[in-house]
Design a protein around this motif. Structure first.
Motif, PDB file in Angstrom:
ATOM      1  N   GLU A  70      -3.946 -10.029   0.512  1.00 14.27           N
ATOM      2  CA  GLU A  70      -2.962  -8.996   0.828  1.00 14.27           C
ATOM      3  C   GLU A  70      -2.777  -8.091  -0.386  1.00 14.27           C
ATOM      4  O   GLU A  70      -2.409  -8.541  -1.467  1.00 14.27           O
ATOM      5  CB  GLU A  70      -1.631  -9.635   1.215  1.00 14.27           C
ATOM      6  CG  GLU A  70      -0.500  -8.649   1.469  1.00 14.27           C
ATOM      7  CD  GLU A  70      -0.827  -7.643   2.563  1.00 14.27           C
ATOM      8  OE1 GLU A  70      -1.219  -6.510   2.200  1.00 14.27           O
ATOM      9  OE2 GLU A  70      -0.706  -8.003   3.743  1.00 14.27           O
ATOM     10  N   ARG A  71      -3.029  -6.805  -0.213  1.00 11.24           N
ATOM     11  CA  ARG A  71      -2.927  -5.854  -1.322  1.00 11.24           C
ATOM     12  C   ARG A  71      -1.632  -5.064  -1.312  1.00 11.24           C
ATOM     13  O   ARG A  71      -1.348  -4.341  -2.265  1.00 11.24           O
ATOM     14  CB  ARG A  71      -4.112  -4.882  -1.277  1.00 11.24           C
ATOM     15  CG  ARG A  71      -5.469  -5.538  -1.399  1.00 11.24           C
ATOM     16  CD  ARG A  71      -6.597  -4.542  -1.498  1.00 11.24           C
ATOM     17  NE  ARG A  71      -6.735  -3.722  -0.293  1.00 11.24           N
ATOM     18  CZ  ARG A  71      -7.753  -2.891  -0.057  1.00 11.24           C
ATOM     19  NH1 ARG A  71      -8.725  -2.771  -0.959  1.00 11.24           N
ATOM     20  NH2 ARG A  71      -7.805  -2.182   1.056  1.00 11.24           N
ATOM     21  N   SER A  72      -0.861  -5.186  -0.242  1.00  9.90           N
ATOM     22  CA  SER A  72       0.362  -4.394  -0.129  1.00  9.90           C
ATOM     23  C   SER A  72       1.591  -5.236  -0.453  1.00  9.90           C
ATOM     24  O   SER A  72       1.680  -6.404  -0.086  1.00  9.90           O
ATOM     25  CB  SER A  72       0.491  -3.837   1.289  1.00  9.90           C
ATOM     26  OG  SER A  72       1.737  -3.197   1.473  1.00  9.90           O
ATOM     27  N   ALA A  73       2.554  -4.614  -1.140  1.00  9.73           N
ATOM     28  CA  ALA A  73       3.835  -5.271  -1.404  1.00  9.73           C
ATOM     29  C   ALA A  73       4.856  -4.944  -0.330  1.00  9.73           C
ATOM     30  O   ALA A  73       5.989  -5.432  -0.377  1.00  9.73           O
ATOM     31  CB  ALA A  73       4.360  -4.839  -2.778  1.00  9.73           C
ATOM     32  N   ASN A  74       4.466  -4.132   0.643  1.00 10.87           N
ATOM     33  CA  ASN A  74       5.371  -3.718   1.716  1.00 10.87           C
ATOM     34  C   ASN A  74       5.031  -4.489   2.985  1.00 10.87           C
ATOM     35  O   ASN A  74       3.994  -4.233   3.610  1.00 10.87           O
ATOM     36  CB  ASN A  74       5.235  -2.211   1.951  1.00 10.87           C
ATOM     37  CG  ASN A  74       6.157  -1.703   3.044  1.00 10.87           C
ATOM     38  OD1 ASN A  74       6.921  -2.467   3.645  1.00 10.87           O
ATOM     39  ND2 ASN A  74       6.102  -0.404   3.317  1.00 10.87           N
ATOM     40  N   PRO A  75       5.885  -5.427   3.413  1.00 15.30           N
ATOM     41  CA  PRO A  75       5.585  -6.219   4.608  1.00 15.30           C
ATOM     42  C   PRO A  75       5.408  -5.367   5.863  1.00 15.30           C
ATOM     43  O   PRO A  75       4.723  -5.774   6.803  1.00 15.30           O
ATOM     44  CB  PRO A  75       6.805  -7.138   4.739  1.00 15.30           C
ATOM     45  CG  PRO A  75       7.428  -7.170   3.383  1.00 15.30           C
ATOM     46  CD  PRO A  75       7.164  -5.815   2.787  1.00 15.30           C
TER      47      PRO A  75
END
Length: 335
Positions: A70-75
């Motif tokens: 997972e590269r995103s910090a935004n769920p």
């Protein structure tokens, strides 16, 4: 047809899950199985259809073990990349109001990994909101030990096209109106399928393989096209062809050198400030298609960089590409 940009990042379409069993070592290779991986919650994205009735052809031993990052910090905006693919598959997204057409969506990732969300799920959701039934391809990666590495992704793409057509009635689509869209290395596979749709990339396994793998039309986005070291994406070239490929291998997998008069119409998008895949790739593809008498629309934008898809395009010249494609698809008779 104008694109309502509010639809670009709409939530996942609520769909039922089908999860056919994969026989033998392929199931074991994914541990709990790709279908059960918490990193890839297929029950929240779409219906999953395995490409092969058992272990895929040319399998290495041991099989790759699937992993997701997972590269995103935004769920709310996941950005997963996957590799170690031993269970090639398509993930289906049904539109609320189907228009009878379908697209195979091929994510990029340099043939090293695959951008499942950014290059796959988001594009499929957008297409579904415009009436298209979309199928995200999760294909085997050529550098993970498969026999005939250079043709392994093409084998999965061909099989996927045939499976979509075999299931056309169940999905409410017309078998001939199945197109393909791919980005970056997925754009290479998209264009490869469009010109080598009848290349024997694998031995037939069932009646599905009697169906055509030729796309109705193709949309390679900022694609890797040429294996020429002067303009290629070096990582994609190395993963696809291996180290020190022969000139013959370079030519066989440079799309601009394999286009034929039977290649379908193409829609190509590229940003001139792309620092990853030089715009010359798309220019060569256009020239080859034109020389073969194939319909091609090429859209070049001054700004956009690489890997834009539908992400962060607001206010940039490349924000025009989705509506341009919708209009083009309608003119071609797809939409």
């Amino acid at each position: 047809m104008n694109l309502d940009r509010r639809t670009l990042f709409a939530g996942a379409i609520a769909l039922g899950l089908t999860r056919p069993a994969v026989a033998g070592a392929a199931t074991k290779a994914t541990g709990a199985g790709a279908a059960a991986s918490p990193a890839l919650p297929f029950d929240k994205t779409g219906e999953v259809i395995d490409l092969w009735p058992g272990t895929p052809p040319g399998a290495p031993s041991p099989l790759p073990v699937e992993r997701a990052t997972e590269r995103s910090a935004n769920p709310a905006q996941p950005d997963r990349v996957i590799a170690g693919i031993a269970r090639p598959r398509i993930t289906a997204f049904r539109p609320k109001y189907p228009n009878g057409a379908a697209l195979l969506v091929i994510p990029g990732g340099g043939y090293r990994e695959e951008s499942f969300d950014k290059g796959g799920v988001q594009v499929a959701q957008w297409l579904a909101e415009h009436g298209y039934t979309a199928f995200v391809l999760t294909y085997r990666l050529p550098g993970e030990g498969w026999q005939d590495r250079s043709n392994t992704p093409l084998a999965d793409a061909q099989r996927a096209m045939r499976l979509i057509r075999a299931r056309a009635k169940a999905y409410g689509i017309e078998p001939e109106r199945v197109a393909v869209m791919g980005s970056s290395a997925g754009g290479h596979l998209c264009a490869d399928l469009a010109s080598r749709f009848d290349f024997p990339a694998y031995a037939p396994v069932d009646a599905t393989d009697k169906l055509s793998a030729r796309p109705f039309c193709a949309a390679p986005l900022y694609p890797v096209v040429s294996m020429d070291p002067a303009i290629t994406h070096a990582g994609s070239r190395e993963k696809l062809l291996g180290p020190n490929p022969t000139p013959e291998a370079e030519a066989a997998h440079s799309i601009d050198r394999i286009v034929t008069t039977r290649s379908p119409p193409h829609f190509i998008v590229h940003a001139e400030d792309d620092a990853t895949v030089p715009v010359e790739n798309s220019l060569r593809l256009r020239a080859a298609l034109r020389a073969a008498g194939v319909t091609v629309d090429l859209h070049l934008f001054a700004e956009g960089g690489h890997g834009f898809n539908l992400w962060n395009i607001a206010g940039k010249p490349v924000a025009a590409w989705p509506s341009l494609w919708l209009d083009w698809a309608s003119r071609m008779g797809l939409g």
